[in-house]
Design a protein around this motif. Structure first.
Motif, short mmCIF file in Angstrom:
data_model
loop_
_atom_site.label_atom_id
_atom_site.label_comp_id
_atom_site.label_asym_id
_atom_site.label_seq_id
_atom_site.Cartn_x
_atom_site.Cartn_y
_atom_site.Cartn_z
N ALA A 1 -33.48 102.45 -132.25
CA ALA A 1 -34.34 101.32 -131.84
C ALA A 1 -33.54 100.03 -131.75
O ALA A 1 -33.85 99.15 -130.95
CB ALA A 1 -35.51 101.16 -132.82
N LEU A 2 -32.49 99.92 -132.55
CA LEU A 2 -31.64 98.72 -132.51
C LEU A 2 -31.04 98.53 -131.12
O LEU A 2 -30.85 97.41 -130.67
CB LEU A 2 -30.48 98.87 -133.50
N ALA A 3 -30.72 99.65 -130.48
CA ALA A 3 -30.03 99.57 -129.18
C ALA A 3 -30.99 99.60 -128.00
O ALA A 3 -30.58 99.35 -126.87
CB ALA A 3 -29.04 100.73 -129.06
N TYR B 1 -34.52 84.29 -127.12
CA TYR B 1 -34.59 83.86 -128.53
C TYR B 1 -35.79 84.56 -129.19
O TYR B 1 -36.89 84.55 -128.63
CB TYR B 1 -34.83 82.35 -128.62
N PRO B 2 -35.59 85.09 -130.38
CA PRO B 2 -36.74 85.66 -131.08
C PRO B 2 -37.58 84.55 -131.72
O PRO B 2 -37.04 83.51 -132.09
CB PRO B 2 -36.10 86.54 -132.15
N ALA B 3 -38.87 84.78 -131.83
CA ALA B 3 -39.71 83.80 -132.53
C ALA B 3 -39.31 83.79 -134.00
O ALA B 3 -39.14 84.85 -134.61
CB ALA B 3 -41.17 84.17 -132.39
N SER B 4 -39.15 82.60 -134.57
CA SER B 4 -38.74 82.51 -135.97
C SER B 4 -39.75 83.19 -136.90
O SER B 4 -39.39 83.84 -137.88
CB SER B 4 -38.58 81.03 -136.34
N ILE B 5 -41.02 83.05 -136.58
CA ILE B 5 -42.06 83.64 -137.44
C ILE B 5 -42.02 85.17 -137.41
O ILE B 5 -42.52 85.84 -138.31
CB ILE B 5 -43.45 83.10 -137.02
N GLY B 6 -41.38 85.72 -136.38
CA GLY B 6 -41.34 87.18 -136.20
C GLY B 6 -42.21 87.58 -135.03
O GLY B 6 -43.18 86.90 -134.70
N SER B 7 -41.85 88.69 -134.40
CA SER B 7 -42.64 89.17 -133.26
C SER B 7 -44.02 89.63 -133.75
O SER B 7 -44.21 89.94 -134.93
CB SER B 7 -41.91 90.33 -132.58
N VAL C 1 -33.22 93.76 -134.36
CA VAL C 1 -33.45 94.06 -135.78
C VAL C 1 -34.95 94.18 -136.06
O VAL C 1 -35.41 95.08 -136.76
CB VAL C 1 -32.81 92.95 -136.66
N GLN C 2 -35.71 93.29 -135.47
CA GLN C 2 -37.17 93.37 -135.66
C GLN C 2 -37.71 94.68 -135.09
O GLN C 2 -38.58 95.32 -135.69
CB GLN C 2 -37.86 92.17 -135.00
N ALA C 3 -37.19 95.05 -133.91
CA ALA C 3 -37.66 96.30 -133.29
C ALA C 3 -37.33 97.50 -134.18
O ALA C 3 -38.15 98.41 -134.36
CB ALA C 3 -37.02 96.45 -131.91
#
Ligand SMILES: Cc1ncc(COP(=O)(O)O)c(C=O)c1O
Length: 362
Positions: free
Chosen positions: A20-22, A30-36, A233-235
């Motif tokens: 999933a990382l790849a 940019y990822p949302a700071s709060i998290g997806s 990383v979130q994914a």
């Protein structure tokens, strides 16, 4: 050398998580700071279903060390009239460091004979000045389980936010995993990490959840300093949070290693009890008969084996390294009251523990 001195996981994360990382396609934005949304939903569902938590708000952090180290400065910004960070006297050193970095007073809360936080021992004058209280259960290094609902009640009565570091929750041995959020989310924040649960310390995935006002405040401040968990990383963390089988397998590995290394220590004359949670053995070194003259020079005295707890702990550390080729940490790293103990992290495969046993002749 078999290195058991740092709690860094040695086992692989599940292959689907690495894949999933790849494959998330989130690299360019940019990822949302709060998290997806997906990450926050996965974290919320895990908190509710695995821990029975009440979740008001949840947000991402870059692993939890940065959160532990920086939260006092954000809390100080919110309450400049308060200057004291309370934390367990035997604990992960970053609680104290976060207070120091914020220019606050770090005040260690004593623990009882089983290393549980003694809320009754907090000086009322310190409570009046308290910006926040840290609890950590299962605890690093001693593996104790604290009464988290009592901590929540203590904080609510005094208007002191309680931050509960629960990164070892999955490795709770005495009963089911616990969260401070089982006692409601008002005034409390639970802090969680994928580092230990899913062997992902290298990718830095954590989250914090609880009181809506606190989580929203912290996520608003944190976004201005660019605290963002990388999209891939979130994914990967979403996949990890959706799978419990790898955690069950990991629990068995840690349990077996704890039992094996406890027996090895006992065979060389070091008594140790299995922890109520976590993956550390916390063994008493006092009375260890090894040569204390080899102990570290700053360990607090060289006047004979066992006469100084820190000296005995350093001597045992030295002896295990010299005779067993195994590195553990002297307990004073986690606070003065731990100076008569050593900590061994079960982060080496069983074959390595067997190797230590054979070197020690047990
Ligand atoms: C009690 C405790 N909290 C937090 C952390 C930080 O973990 P991470 O930053 O990987 O989430 C550790 C790491 O060992 C720990 O022992």
């Amino acid at each position: 050398m078999v290195d058991l001195s740092i709690g860094t996981p040695c086992d692989p994360p599940p292959p689907e998580v690495v894949a999933a990382l790849a494959g998330s396609g989130t690299e360019r934005g940019y990822p949302a700071s709060i998290g997806s949304t997906a990450y926050r939903r996965a974290a919320t569902e895990w908190l509710i279903h695995r821990l029975g938590a009440e979740v008001d708000q949840v947000a991402a952090c870059v692993g939890t060390k940065e959160f532990v180290a920086t939260t006092p400065q954000w809390m100080k910004l919110r309450r400049p009239d308060r200057d004291t960070v309370l934390y367990p006297a035997i604990s992960y050193p970053t609680y104290e460091m976060g207070a120091i970095l914020a220019g606050c007073r770090p005040v260690a809360v004593p623990t009882d004979d089983q290393w549980r936080l003694r809320l009754d021992a907090i000086d009322p004058a310190d409570a009046d000045r308290a910006l926040m209280l840290w609890v950590n259960s299962p605890g690093n290094p001693a593996g104790q389980l604290d009464d988290l609902s009592a901590a929540a009640a203590w904080g609510r009565e005094r208007g002191v936010p309680v931050f509960s570091d629960e990164c070892y929750a999955e490795f709770t041995w005495d009963g089911p995993p616990r969260s401070i959020l089982q006692a409601g989310s008002e005034g409390v924040v639970a802090v969680h990490s994928l580092s230990k649960r899913s062997n992902l310390a290298g990718v830095r995935a954590g989250f914090y959840a609880g009181d809506g006002e606190l989580v929203t405040y912290l996520s608003e401040v944190r976004k201005h300093v660019g605290m963002m968990v990388a999209g891939p990383v979130q994914a990967a963390a979403v996949v990890a949070l959706g799978d419990q089988d790898h955690v069950e397998a990991q629990r068995e590995l840690y349990r077996a290693r704890l039992e094996r290394f406890a027996k090895i220590l006992e065979a060389v004359g070091v008594g140790v009890e299995l922890p109520a949670g976590g993956f550390y053995l916390w063994a008493r070194a006092e009375g260890d008969v090894a040569s204390a003259t080899d102990a570290a020079p700053d360990a607090g005295g060289t006047d004979g084996a066992g006469s100084n707890p820190a000296t005995a702990a350093w001597a045992l550390t030295d002896r295990l390294a010299a005779e067993g080729g195994v590195l553990v940490s002297p307990g004073e790293f986690y606070g003065r009251a731990g100076s008569g103990h050593i900590r061994a992290a079960m982060v080496a495969p069983m074959e390595s523990l067997d190797l230590v046993a054979s070197r020690l002749g047990v």
